[in-house]
Scaffold this motif. Structure first.
Motif, PDB file in Angstrom:
ATOM      1  N   SER A 181      13.049   4.714  -9.553  1.00  0.00           N
ATOM      2  CA  SER A 181      14.242   4.907  -8.724  1.00  0.00           C
ATOM      3  C   SER A 181      14.583   3.693  -7.884  1.00  0.00           C
ATOM      4  CB  SER A 181      14.064   6.131  -7.820  1.00  0.00           C
ATOM      5  OG  SER A 181      13.001   5.918  -6.906  1.00  0.00           O
ATOM      6  N   VAL A 182      13.600   2.860  -7.552  1.00  0.00           N
ATOM      7  CA  VAL A 182      13.877   1.718  -6.675  1.00  0.00           C
ATOM      8  C   VAL A 182      13.793   0.382  -7.398  1.00  0.00           C
ATOM      9  CG1 VAL A 182      13.209   2.880  -4.542  1.00  0.00           C
ATOM     10  CG2 VAL A 182      11.458   1.726  -5.913  1.00  0.00           C
ATOM     11  N   THR A 183      13.708   0.400  -8.711  1.00  0.00           N
ATOM     12  CA  THR A 183      13.617  -0.859  -9.445  1.00  0.00           C
ATOM     13  C   THR A 183      14.730  -1.019 -10.471  1.00  0.00           C
ATOM     14  OG1 THR A 183      12.079   0.163 -11.033  1.00  0.00           O
ATOM     15  CG2 THR A 183      11.123  -1.046  -9.166  1.00  0.00           C
ATOM     16  N   ARG A 184      15.571  -0.038 -10.620  1.00  0.00           N
ATOM     17  CA  ARG A 184      16.600  -0.087 -11.655  1.00  0.00           C
ATOM     18  C   ARG A 184      17.995  -0.101 -11.061  1.00  0.00           C
ATOM     19  NH1 ARG A 184      14.409   4.284 -16.209  1.00  0.00           N
ATOM     20  NH2 ARG A 184      12.517   3.146 -16.787  1.00  0.00           N
ATOM     21  N   GLY A 185      18.873  -0.842 -11.704  1.00  0.00           N
ATOM     22  CA  GLY A 185      20.290  -0.811 -11.390  1.00  0.00           C
ATOM     23  C   GLY A 185      20.616  -1.155  -9.947  1.00  0.00           C
ATOM     24  N   GLY A 186      21.640  -0.490  -9.441  1.00  0.00           N
ATOM     25  CA  GLY A 186      22.101  -0.771  -8.094  1.00  0.00           C
ATOM     26  C   GLY A 186      21.090  -0.427  -7.031  1.00  0.00           C
ATOM     27  N   VAL A 187      20.302   0.636  -7.247  1.00  0.00           N
ATOM     28  CA  VAL A 187      19.281   0.995  -6.256  1.00  0.00           C
ATOM     29  C   VAL A 187      18.233  -0.107  -6.154  1.00  0.00           C
ATOM     30  CG1 VAL A 187      17.519   2.670  -5.616  1.00  0.00           C
ATOM     31  CG2 VAL A 187      19.660   3.456  -6.612  1.00  0.00           C
ATOM     32  N   GLY A 188      17.900  -0.732  -7.287  1.00  0.00           N
ATOM     33  CA  GLY A 188      16.950  -1.843  -7.254  1.00  0.00           C
ATOM     34  C   GLY A 188      17.462  -3.006  -6.425  1.00  0.00           C
ATOM     35  N   LEU A 189      18.749  -3.343  -6.571  1.00  0.00           N
ATOM     36  CA  LEU A 189      19.332  -4.428  -5.769  1.00  0.00           C
ATOM     37  C   LEU A 189      19.396  -4.040  -4.297  1.00  0.00           C
ATOM     38  CD1 LEU A 189      22.204  -5.537  -8.168  1.00  0.00           C
ATOM     39  CD2 LEU A 189      20.191  -6.887  -7.533  1.00  0.00           C
ATOM     40  N   ALA A 190      19.731  -2.778  -4.002  1.00  0.00           N
ATOM     41  CA  ALA A 190      19.756  -2.332  -2.611  1.00  0.00           C
ATOM     42  C   ALA A 190      18.362  -2.379  -1.998  1.00  0.00           C
ATOM     43  CB  ALA A 190      20.312  -0.908  -2.531  1.00  0.00           C
ATOM     44  N   THR A 191      17.348  -2.065  -2.785  1.00  0.00           N
ATOM     45  CA  THR A 191      15.973  -2.125  -2.295  1.00  0.00           C
ATOM     46  C   THR A 191      15.557  -3.568  -2.041  1.00  0.00           C
ATOM     47  OG1 THR A 191      15.386  -0.092  -3.458  1.00  0.00           O
ATOM     48  CG2 THR A 191      13.577  -1.548  -2.834  1.00  0.00           C
ATOM     49  N   LEU A 192      15.965  -4.478  -2.905  1.00  0.00           N
ATOM     50  CA  LEU A 192      15.664  -5.895  -2.669  1.00  0.00           C
ATOM     51  C   LEU A 192      16.339  -6.369  -1.384  1.00  0.00           C
ATOM     52  CD1 LEU A 192      14.315  -8.493  -3.609  1.00  0.00           C
ATOM     53  CD2 LEU A 192      16.326  -8.954  -5.038  1.00  0.00           C
ATOM     54  N   ALA A 360      20.804 -10.941   1.619  1.00  0.00           N
ATOM     55  CA  ALA A 360      22.253 -11.106   1.504  1.00  0.00           C
ATOM     56  C   ALA A 360      22.643 -11.446   0.069  1.00  0.00           C
ATOM     57  CB  ALA A 360      22.732 -12.194   2.466  1.00  0.00           C
ATOM     58  N   TRP A 361      21.829 -12.272  -0.581  1.00  0.00           N
ATOM     59  CA  TRP A 361      22.083 -12.599  -1.993  1.00  0.00           C
ATOM     60  C   TRP A 361      22.000 -11.344  -2.859  1.00  0.00           C
ATOM     61  CZ3 TRP A 361      18.622 -12.001  -6.102  1.00  0.00           C
ATOM     62  CH2 TRP A 361      19.043 -12.528  -7.319  1.00  0.00           C
ATOM     63  N   ALA A 362      20.981 -10.511  -2.630  1.00  0.00           N
ATOM     64  CA  ALA A 362      20.816  -9.300  -3.423  1.00  0.00           C
ATOM     65  C   ALA A 362      21.991  -8.344  -3.236  1.00  0.00           C
ATOM     66  CB  ALA A 362      19.509  -8.601  -3.043  1.00  0.00           C
ATOM     67  N   MET A 363      22.449  -8.185  -1.997  1.00  0.00           N
ATOM     68  CA  MET A 363      23.561  -7.271  -1.753  1.00  0.00           C
ATOM     69  C   MET A 363      24.875  -7.828  -2.300  1.00  0.00           C
ATOM     70  SD  MET A 363      22.110  -4.675  -0.567  1.00  0.00           S
ATOM     71  CE  MET A 363      23.490  -3.651  -0.032  1.00  0.00           C
ATOM     72  N   THR A 364      25.018  -9.145  -2.320  1.00  0.00           N
ATOM     73  CA  THR A 364      26.196  -9.741  -2.959  1.00  0.00           C
ATOM     74  C   THR A 364      26.204  -9.426  -4.445  1.00  0.00           C
ATOM     75  OG1 THR A 364      26.225 -11.528  -1.322  1.00  0.00           O
ATOM     76  CG2 THR A 364      27.433 -11.900  -3.369  1.00  0.00           C
ATOM     77  N   ARG A 365      25.018  -9.487  -5.064  1.00  0.00           N
ATOM     78  CA  ARG A 365      24.892  -9.103  -6.476  1.00  0.00           C
ATOM     79  C   ARG A 365      25.254  -7.623  -6.656  1.00  0.00           C
ATOM     80  NH1 ARG A 365      21.121 -11.503  -9.848  1.00  0.00           N
ATOM     81  NH2 ARG A 365      21.797  -9.844 -11.296  1.00  0.00           N
ATOM     82  N   LEU A 366      24.815  -6.789  -5.720  1.00  0.00           N
ATOM     83  CA  LEU A 366      25.119  -5.363  -5.813  1.00  0.00           C
ATOM     84  C   LEU A 366      26.625  -5.126  -5.763  1.00  0.00           C
ATOM     85  CD1 LEU A 366      24.383  -2.377  -5.879  1.00  0.00           C
ATOM     86  CD2 LEU A 366      23.996  -2.476  -3.399  1.00  0.00           C
ATOM     87  N   GLY A 367      27.330  -5.943  -4.974  1.00  0.00           N
ATOM     88  CA  GLY A 367      28.775  -5.790  -4.874  1.00  0.00           C
ATOM     89  C   GLY A 367      29.489  -5.999  -6.194  1.00  0.00           C
ATOM     90  N   ARG A 368      28.831  -6.697  -7.148  1.00  0.00           N
ATOM     91  CA  ARG A 368      29.423  -6.939  -8.465  1.00  0.00           C
ATOM     92  C   ARG A 368      28.875  -5.984  -9.524  1.00  0.00           C
ATOM     93  NH1 ARG A 368      27.650 -12.454  -7.200  1.00  0.00           N
ATOM     94  NH2 ARG A 368      29.281 -13.537  -6.026  1.00  0.00           N
ATOM     95  N   HIS A 369      27.962  -5.126  -9.126  1.00  0.00           N
ATOM     96  CA  HIS A 369      27.326  -4.199 -10.067  1.00  0.00           C
ATOM     97  C   HIS A 369      28.214  -2.966 -10.263  1.00  0.00           C
ATOM     98  CE1 HIS A 369      24.288  -1.411 -11.676  1.00  0.00           C
ATOM     99  NE2 HIS A 369      23.596  -2.482 -12.009  1.00  0.00           N
ATOM    100  N   PRO A 370      28.188  -2.362 -11.452  1.00  0.00           N
ATOM    101  CA  PRO A 370      29.003  -1.147 -11.656  1.00  0.00           C
ATOM    102  C   PRO A 370      28.718  -0.024 -10.663  1.00  0.00           C
ATOM    103  CG  PRO A 370      28.207  -1.992 -13.764  1.00  0.00           C
ATOM    104  CD  PRO A 370      27.555  -2.829 -12.697  1.00  0.00           C
TER     105      PRO A 370
END
Length: 380
Positions: A181-192, A360-370
Motif C-alpha cells: 500500500s505504501v510502495t505503489r503508485g501515487g501512495v508510494g510517491l506520497a509516502t516518499l 518536494a521532488w516526490a510530491m511534484t512527481r505525484l502531481g503528474r501521476h494519474p
C-alpha cells in the motif's frame, strides 16, 4: 495522546528520581518513538485498522497507554521505565493512525482542514513540556497522573464516536497489503514525500532546545531556551490549520511542495546564519518561520493517502506510512548530536534540509501521476 509527551515534561526529575545519566534518560524519550514504530508495524501487518472497529481500537490503545504511563509512578528504575515508555508508544499506534482514518470517513469536503486541526492539536501538545520546563516545571507524579487520566478519558470518549457515513466493511486479512500500500503508485510517491518531511521534523523538535541554549550561552539560557522551543514547536499548530485550509482550497500537492521548499529553505538559511554567528533574535525569528512550515504539510500527506489508497485498506496504508516515517525520525534524531559534535550546527541544518527538498521532488512527481486526479485540489 498526552502520555507521549509526559516523560519529556519531567525528564530532569525522573533522572534524579532514578539516578541515571543523561544518555540513559534519553532512552525514555526514544523508547516511545521506537515503541510506536513496533506497534504500527504489527498493526499494519495484521490490517487491524481495517478489520476492527476504529473506536474500539482507539479506546483500547488509549487505555493501555494510560495504564503504562501510570505505571511509571511505581516503576523501580530507568530500565522498567524505558520498557513502560515503549509500551506506551506501541499502544498509541492504535490511536494516532486509526483516528486519522476515522476522521477521514467523516469528512469529504474539508478533510484536509479536519486532519490539519487534529495534527495541530498534537503539535501544540508537543510544545507543552517545553513550556512547563520554561515556567519552572511541575511535580513529575502530578504530570504522570494527569496525562494518564486524560488518555483514559480520551479512550472513553472515542467509544461515543459513530463509525462514519463512508466507513468500509471489514477487510480481509492480507498482511502483504501493508508494504504494497505504501510502495505503489501515487501512495508510494506520497509516502516518499512524507519521509522527506519526517526527516527534519522530529530532529528539530528534539534538539532545538539544545541548539538554542548554546546560542544563548548565558545565565538565562536554562529558562529562555525551553520557552523558545515551546514557541518554535507550538507555532506549528497554526501552520497545520493554514496547511489544511490551503490543501482543501489550493490543492494538497501544491501545499506540500510549498511547505517543504519553505522549511528546507529555512533550514539552509539557519545553517548560513549559524555559520556567520548571527544573533539570537534573528536565529529565533528564522526558527519560528521554520517551525511554522515544517509541520504545515504533515496532515496533508495522510489526507492524500486517505483519498487515493485502496478504500478497503486505508487504515493499513495510513499506519504503514506512519511506521516508516517514525522509523526515519529515530535515525535523524540519533544523527543530530553526532553531526553537531563532528561538524557543528550549520552542518546539521544543511543535512536536515535534504529531506524536505527530496520530499518536494516526490510530491511534484505525484502531481503528474494519474492518481493526482483523485486528490483534493486535483493535480494542483
Amino acid at each position: 495522546m498526552s502520555p507521549w509527551f509526559s516523560a519529556a515534561a519531567v525528564i530532569g526529575q525522573l533522572r534524579a528520581e532514578w539516578t541515571v545519566s543523561e544518555g540513559a534518560s534519553a532512552w525514555l524519550t526514544l523508547a516511545v518513538q521506537l515503541g510506536f514504530v513496533a506497534g504500527a508495524v504489527l498493526s499494519a501487518a495484521l490490517n487491524l485498522p481495517d478489520r476492527a472497529p476504529p473506536r474500539t481500537l482507539i479506546a483500547l490503545g488509549s487505555l493501555v497507554a494510560a495504564a503504562a504511563n501510570a505505571a511509571l509512578l511505581i516503576a523501580p528504575g530507568a530500565l522498567a521505565g524505558t520498557g513502560l515508555r515503549a509500551l506506551t508508544g506501541a499502544a498509541l499506534a492504535l490511536v494516532y493512525p486509526v483516528t486519522l482514518k476515522l476522521m477521514s470517513v467523516h469528512f469529504t469536503r474539508g478533510r484536509g482542514l479536519a486532519l490539519g486541526i487534529m495534527v495541530g492539536a498534537l503539535t501544540l501538545g508537543g510544545s507543552l513540556p517545553h513550556l512547563v520546563n520554561g515556567l519552572g516545571g511541575a511535580d513529575w507524579r502530578s504530570v504522570i497522573a494527569v496525562t494518564s487520566l486524560l488518555a483514559a478519558l480520551g479512550g472513553a470518549l472515542a467509544l461515543t464516536v459513530p463509525p462514519g457515513p463512508r466507513a468500509a466493511p471489514p477487510a480481509a486479512f492480507r498482511p502483504a497489503q501493508a508494504w504494497q500500500s505504501v510502495t505503489r503508485g501515487g501512495v508510494g510517491l506520497a509516502t516518499l514525500g512524507y519521509l522527506g518531511h519526517m526527516w527534519e521534523l522530529y530532529a528539530l523538535w528534539t534538539w532545538f532546545g539544545v541548539y538554542f541554549a548554546g546560542v544563548l550561552s548565558g545565565p538565562g539560557a536554562a529558562t529562555q531556551a525551553p520557552l523558545a522551543t515551546a514557541l518554535v514547536v507550538g507555532v506549528g499548530a497554526l501552520g497545520c490549520v493554514l496547511g489544511g485550509v490551503l490543501g482543501d482550497r489550493w490543492g494538497r500537492v501544491r501545499l506540500t511542495v510549498l511547505a517543504m521548499l519553505l522549511s528546507g529553505g529555512a533550514a539552509l538559511l539557519l545553517a548560513a546564519l549559524s555559520w556567520a554567528g548571527a544573533g539570537p533574535a534573528l536565529l529565533l525569528t528564522v526558527s519560528v518561520f521554520w517551525g511554522f512550515w515544517i509541520i504545515a504539510d504533515s496532515a496533508q500527506f495522510s489526507t492524500v493517502v486517505s483519498e487515493i489508497a485502496d478504500p478497503a485498506y486505508t487504515g493499513t496504508a495510513l499506519t504503514a506510512q506512519l511506521a516508516l516515517g517514525f522509523t526515519l525520525t529515530a535515525l535523524s534524531i540519533a544523527l543530530v548530536p553526532v553531526l553537531a559534535g563532528a561538524a557543528g550546527w550549520p552542518a546539521v541544518f544543511a543535512v536536515l534540509a535534504a529531506g524536505p527538498l527530496l520530499g518536494a521532488w516526490a510530491m511534484t512527481r505525484l502531481g503528474r501521476h494519474p492518481d493526482a486526479a483523485r486528490i483534493g485540489g486535483g493535480r494542483g
